[in-house]
Design a protein around this motif. Structure first.
Motif, short mmCIF file in Angstrom:
data_model
loop_
_atom_site.label_atom_id
_atom_site.label_comp_id
_atom_site.label_asym_id
_atom_site.label_seq_id
_atom_site.Cartn_x
_atom_site.Cartn_y
_atom_site.Cartn_z
N GLU A 1 11.19 40.23 -10.09
CA GLU A 1 13.01 39.99 -10.33
C GLU A 1 13.45 40.65 -10.41
OE1 GLU A 1 11.40 36.04 -12.67
OE2 GLU A 1 12.34 37.49 -13.73
N ASP A 2 13.29 42.28 -9.70
CA ASP A 2 14.19 43.52 -9.50
C ASP A 2 14.14 43.46 -8.41
OD1 ASP A 2 12.43 44.51 -12.47
OD2 ASP A 2 14.70 43.73 -13.08
N THR A 3 13.39 42.49 -7.62
CA THR A 3 14.20 43.07 -6.06
C THR A 3 15.42 42.27 -5.41
OG1 THR A 3 11.32 42.79 -5.31
CG2 THR A 3 13.56 42.84 -3.69
N ALA A 4 16.44 43.86 -5.01
CA ALA A 4 17.54 43.05 -5.34
C ALA A 4 18.30 44.84 -3.89
CB ALA A 4 18.65 42.77 -6.52
N VAL A 5 19.78 43.71 -3.15
CA VAL A 5 20.73 45.18 -3.33
C VAL A 5 20.99 45.61 -4.13
CG1 VAL A 5 22.42 45.71 -1.41
CG2 VAL A 5 20.73 44.30 -1.11
N TYR A 6 20.55 47.02 -4.90
CA TYR A 6 21.96 47.71 -5.73
C TYR A 6 22.90 48.31 -5.41
CZ TYR A 6 18.21 46.28 -8.74
OH TYR A 6 17.14 45.72 -9.90
N TYR A 7 24.19 47.82 -5.99
CA TYR A 7 25.29 48.57 -5.76
C TYR A 7 25.98 49.15 -7.57
CZ TYR A 7 25.24 45.03 -1.99
OH TYR A 7 25.04 43.83 -1.42
N CYS A 8 26.87 50.31 -6.88
CA CYS A 8 27.14 51.50 -7.95
C CYS A 8 28.91 51.20 -7.57
CB CYS A 8 27.41 52.34 -8.35
SG CYS A 8 27.78 53.62 -6.24
N TYR B 1 36.53 50.17 -7.03
CA TYR B 1 35.65 50.45 -6.15
C TYR B 1 34.45 50.20 -6.03
CZ TYR B 1 39.71 53.81 -5.66
OH TYR B 1 41.52 54.29 -5.65
N TRP B 2 33.96 50.25 -4.54
CA TRP B 2 32.24 49.64 -4.50
C TRP B 2 31.84 50.48 -3.72
CZ3 TRP B 2 29.57 45.69 -6.83
CH2 TRP B 2 30.46 44.84 -8.35
N GLY B 3 30.69 50.33 -3.52
CA GLY B 3 29.63 51.23 -2.28
C GLY B 3 28.50 50.35 -0.98
N GLN B 4 28.75 50.99 -1.38
CA GLN B 4 27.43 50.06 0.70
C GLN B 4 26.13 48.86 -0.31
OE1 GLN B 4 26.87 52.62 0.33
NE2 GLN B 4 25.02 52.91 0.92
N GLY B 5 25.70 49.56 -1.05
CA GLY B 5 24.29 49.28 -1.67
C GLY B 5 23.23 49.86 -0.93
N THR B 6 21.81 49.78 -2.17
CA THR B 6 20.42 50.33 -1.31
C THR B 6 19.45 48.82 -2.16
OG1 THR B 6 19.23 52.20 -1.49
CG2 THR B 6 20.35 51.33 -3.68
N GLN B 7 19.05 48.61 -0.93
CA GLN B 7 17.92 48.34 -0.97
C GLN B 7 16.78 48.06 -1.65
OE1 GLN B 7 17.80 44.25 0.23
NE2 GLN B 7 16.01 44.48 -1.10
N VAL B 8 16.10 47.82 -3.25
CA VAL B 8 15.43 48.11 -3.71
C VAL B 8 14.16 46.72 -3.82
CG1 VAL B 8 14.60 47.82 -6.19
CG2 VAL B 8 16.46 49.21 -5.79
N THR B 9 13.28 46.99 -3.38
CA THR B 9 11.98 45.85 -2.91
C THR B 9 10.99 45.96 -4.21
OG1 THR B 9 12.94 45.61 -1.19
CG2 THR B 9 10.38 44.55 -1.09
N VAL B 10 10.34 45.01 -4.77
CA VAL B 10 9.48 44.86 -6.22
C VAL B 10 8.40 44.02 -5.52
CG1 VAL B 10 8.91 45.16 -8.03
CG2 VAL B 10 11.02 45.64 -7.66
#
Length: 127
Positions: A89-96, A116-125
């Protein structure tokens, strides 16, 4: 020009760990609240955690409390999200995201609070 760049995402098995980084440029990180958000496929973006600019007060969404830890290193202009005991359930694109405004426990999860936002990083569990 302000930039937030996330890194550290990837594929991890259930129960595993990842540490995400958010590198900031073009702003003095010391003065900004840093939030982490995530967006899973087909779902709205949601707040994960936030850390204040001054005393490093932190807030977490309930589902990650005790598993995730947000931190910051102002000297390195970087914020982090340590994620342990990951599940599918933690699988998502994560943004700061960053804001210079003071935000609190009832507003930190609202996207409009952040400038301000970043472009995101993919987390896949996944196993």
């Amino acid at each position: 020009q302000v930039q937030l760049v996330e890194s550290g995402g990837g594929l991890v098995q259930p129960g595993g760990s990842l540490r995400l980084s958010c590198a900031a440029s073009g702003l003095s990180l010391d003065y900004y609240y840093i939030g982490w958000f995530r967006q899973a496929p087909g779902k709205e973006r949601e707040g994960v955690a936030v850390i204040s600019s001054s005393d490093s007060t932190t807030y977490y969404r309930d589902s990650v409390e005790g598993r995730f830890t947000i931190s910051r290193d102002n000297a390195e202009h970087t914020a982090y999200l340590q994620m342990n005991s990951l599940n599918t359930e933690d699988t998502a694109v994560y943004y700061c995201a960053a804001t210079i405004e003071t935000i609190g426990p009832t507003t930190w999860e609202y996207e409009y609070e952040y400038d301000y936002w970043g472009q995101g990083t993919q987390v896949t569990v996944s196993s």
